[in-house]
Design an enzyme around this catalytic site. Structure first.
Site, short mmCIF file in Angstrom:
data_model
loop_
_atom_site.label_atom_id
_atom_site.label_comp_id
_atom_site.label_asym_id
_atom_site.label_seq_id
_atom_site.Cartn_x
_atom_site.Cartn_y
_atom_site.Cartn_z
N ARG A 7 -39.50 13.91 18.34
CA ARG A 7 -39.04 14.56 19.58
C ARG A 7 -38.05 15.68 19.28
NH1 ARG A 7 -34.78 14.59 22.90
NH2 ARG A 7 -35.13 14.89 25.13
N GLU B 83 -27.09 22.25 30.13
CA GLU B 83 -27.29 20.97 29.45
C GLU B 83 -25.92 20.32 29.25
OE1 GLU B 83 -29.68 18.80 28.25
OE2 GLU B 83 -27.92 17.68 27.54
N GLN B 84 -25.83 19.05 29.63
CA GLN B 84 -24.53 18.37 29.55
C GLN B 84 -24.07 18.11 28.11
OE1 GLN B 84 -25.02 14.64 31.60
NE2 GLN B 84 -26.37 13.78 30.05
N ASP C 246 -39.08 13.22 33.88
CA ASP C 246 -38.58 11.86 34.11
C ASP C 246 -37.70 11.78 35.35
OD1 ASP C 246 -39.93 10.88 31.95
OD2 ASP C 246 -38.15 10.20 30.84
N TYR D 75 -47.10 5.48 13.83
CA TYR D 75 -47.72 6.76 13.45
C TYR D 75 -46.71 7.57 12.64
CZ TYR D 75 -45.46 8.19 17.91
OH TYR D 75 -44.58 8.40 18.95
P1 FAD Z 1 -35.15 14.11 29.02
O1 FAD Z 1 -35.85 14.36 27.74
O2 FAD Z 1 -34.47 12.80 29.21
O3 FAD Z 1 -34.09 15.28 29.20
C1 FAD Z 1 -33.09 15.27 30.20
C2 FAD Z 1 -31.93 16.19 29.76
O4 FAD Z 1 -31.05 16.39 30.86
C3 FAD Z 1 -31.10 15.56 28.65
O5 FAD Z 1 -30.95 16.51 27.61
C4 FAD Z 1 -29.76 15.24 29.35
O6 FAD Z 1 -28.66 15.32 28.46
C5 FAD Z 1 -29.71 16.34 30.41
N1 FAD Z 1 -28.86 16.03 31.58
C6 FAD Z 1 -28.81 14.87 32.29
N2 FAD Z 1 -27.94 14.98 33.34
C7 FAD Z 1 -27.45 16.25 33.30
C8 FAD Z 1 -26.51 16.98 34.12
N3 FAD Z 1 -25.92 16.45 35.20
N4 FAD Z 1 -26.24 18.29 33.79
C9 FAD Z 1 -26.82 18.87 32.70
N5 FAD Z 1 -27.71 18.20 31.87
C10 FAD Z 1 -28.02 16.93 32.19
N6 FAD Z 1 -43.98 10.66 26.11
C11 FAD Z 1 -45.10 11.23 25.59
O7 FAD Z 1 -45.63 12.22 26.16
N7 FAD Z 1 -45.71 10.70 24.47
C12 FAD Z 1 -45.21 9.61 23.83
O8 FAD Z 1 -45.77 9.17 22.82
C13 FAD Z 1 -44.04 8.97 24.37
N8 FAD Z 1 -43.50 7.89 23.77
C14 FAD Z 1 -42.39 7.31 24.29
C15 FAD Z 1 -41.88 6.16 23.68
C16 FAD Z 1 -40.76 5.53 24.20
C17 FAD Z 1 -40.27 4.26 23.57
C18 FAD Z 1 -40.09 6.11 25.32
C19 FAD Z 1 -38.83 5.47 25.87
C20 FAD Z 1 -40.58 7.25 25.92
C21 FAD Z 1 -41.74 7.86 25.43
N9 FAD Z 1 -42.29 9.00 26.02
C22 FAD Z 1 -43.44 9.56 25.53
C23 FAD Z 1 -41.66 9.58 27.24
C24 FAD Z 1 -40.84 10.83 26.96
O9 FAD Z 1 -39.91 10.63 25.92
C25 FAD Z 1 -40.10 11.25 28.23
O10 FAD Z 1 -40.96 11.13 29.34
C26 FAD Z 1 -39.66 12.72 28.14
O11 FAD Z 1 -38.85 12.93 27.01
C27 FAD Z 1 -38.93 13.12 29.41
O12 FAD Z 1 -38.49 14.45 29.31
P2 FAD Z 1 -37.52 15.08 30.39
O13 FAD Z 1 -37.33 16.50 29.97
O14 FAD Z 1 -38.00 14.80 31.76
O15 FAD Z 1 -36.14 14.27 30.26
#
Ligand code: FAD
Length: 394
Positions: free
Chosen positions: A106, A32-33, A289, A213
């Protein structure tokens, strides 16, 4: 030899994947960065398709101390404040979809996942360690320097800004959707027009919608407005100007506009990734994502990352640890599911932000649909169970 899995990114998707692979007997190294797991974001709605999987990882007990189970998902007119429709959740969600519909901060979900990961003998979390490279070979070599051998599988769960998506896979960068999420954490008394602040409330108005909520044990009410907008602030989570926000609420109930104009807002431009490519070379796979960031109109981004993680770990086990077969099995199942969920989000965007006669027709239809019928529309989404025990309601 124990399979070695490298996970890049300790967000919701990366941590869930780490836990799932460790429970299947893998050695998992998470990079994790960030120096600390920060309080990024605010509230998340977790629907039963996600809570069922978190339950299978043994997390429900700890999550239940932090999350809140609302009784209803209510749709309310933003112009008249009249209820339009609702979907029963609470006990009804447990009965209909077997698992809770919950809301949580979150940061609480991420902390519980990180604690579970750290309690696994086969898992190590390396903070302050960014991992990126221009080619698959260079990335694998970086891991080999760090871990003593190349990982059997590299999971890029590095979020919407994933460097690897663009650099190694050659996929297009995430693109701005033309929508902004405005977020605030407030007290119930700041929103006097919200009748049942323990529920999920979605207020629908022209070109804009607004959701509230509670945040469970984190206290406070999560308030999110989604408006159209331009990309004039460089970063996520910048301070947002309340006057700019309320400028998007033309035609809304005056009490709503007045209350929203008094809050401290954070400004989140919304990006999405519609990648055709979810893997690179033979051993690098994208998840969450990084693979398919979507707008929050269906509140499913984190849920999709959780489903991806479980499906990938199960595919790896079923394919005997062969990375090519694993990635191909994972993509075959996840692509159609994510595409269908994205389509639902696109539909919600159209319906929630409708104007003129379309809005009037929408309100009429919603008022005439029973709560049970609306819940039935979501069986395919909330009743789905990813992974080996896959269940796909019609
Ligand atoms: P992230 O949570 O973005 O994690 C990525 C991680 O990778 C981060 O910790 C980052 O620091 C790390 N990283 C990046 N590059 C590197 C690198 N080169 N080396 C090491 N580490 C790195 N989803 C729901 O299911 N329900 C909801 O109600 C909902 N509401 C939302 C409301 C809003 C306004 C938004 C914007 C989003 C919402 N979402 C919701 C979507 C949800 O927040 C995201 O889809 C989810 O958090 C994505 O998770 P992830 O693990 O893919 O990425």
């Amino acid at each position: 030899m124990q399979p070695l899995i490298a996970v890049v990114g300790a967000g919701i998707g990366g941590l869930t994947a780490a836990l799932a692979f460790a429970l299947h007997g893998g050695q998992v190294e998470i990079f994790e960065q960030s120096r600390v797991l920060q309080e990024v974001g605010a509230g998340l709605q977790l629907s039963p398709n996600a809570t069922g999987l978190l339950d299978s990882l043994g997390l429900t007990g700890r999550l239940a101390e932090s999350w809140h189970e609302p009784e209803r998902l209510a749709l309310v007119s933003g112009t008249t404040l009249r209820p339009l429709a609702h979907i029963p959740v609470g006990q009804a969600a447990r009965q209909r979809w077997s698992f809770p519909y919950a809301v949580i901060h979150r940061a609480a979900l991420q902390r519980i996942l990180a604690e579970a990961v750290e309690s696994q003998a086969g898992c190590r979390l390396h903070l302050d360690t960014a991992m990126a490279a221009d080619t698959e070979d260079r990335l694998l070599a970086r891991f080999a320097d760090f871990l003593g051998r190349e990982p059997d599988l590299v999971i890029r769960a590095d979020g919407v800004w994933s460097q690897q998506r663009d650099r190694i896979t050659g996929a297009e960068p995430a693109r701005f959707t033309g929508h902004i999420a405005w977020r605030a954490i407030v007290e119930a008394s700041d929103l006097p027009f919200v009748n049942a602040s323990d529920d999920v409330n979605a207020f629908l108005g022209p070109n804009t919608h607004f959701v509230t909520y509670p945040l469970g044990s984190a206290h406070g009410i999560n308030a999110v407005a989604i408006t159209q907008g331009v990309l004039d602030k460089p970063e996520w989570d910048a301070a947002g100007d309340p006057a700019e926000l309320t400028g998007h609420f033309g035609g809304w109930n005056g009490g709503v506009v007045e209350a929203l104009g008094r809050l401290d807002w954070r400004f989140w431009p919304l990006f999405e990734a519609r990648n055709q490519i979810w893997h690179a070379g033979k051993r690098i796979v994208l998840l969450g994502d990084a693979a398919h960031a979507m707008t929050p109109f269906a509140a499913q981004g984190a849920a999709m990352a959780i489903e991806d993680a479980i499906e990938l770990a199960d595919s790896f086990r079923r394919c005997g640890g062969d990375p090519v077969a694993t990635i191909s099995a994972y993509e075959a199942v996840r692509r159609p599911r994510v595409a269908k969920v994205r389509k639902r989000g696109d539909f919600n965007r159209f319906a929630y932000h409708a104007t003129g006669p379309v809005r009037l027709a929408r309100d009429l239809v919603l008022r005439h649909r029973s709560p049970q019928a609306l819940a039935g529309d979501l069986d395919w989404l909330y009743g789905y169970r990813a992974g080996a025990e896959r269940k796909e309601p019609a």
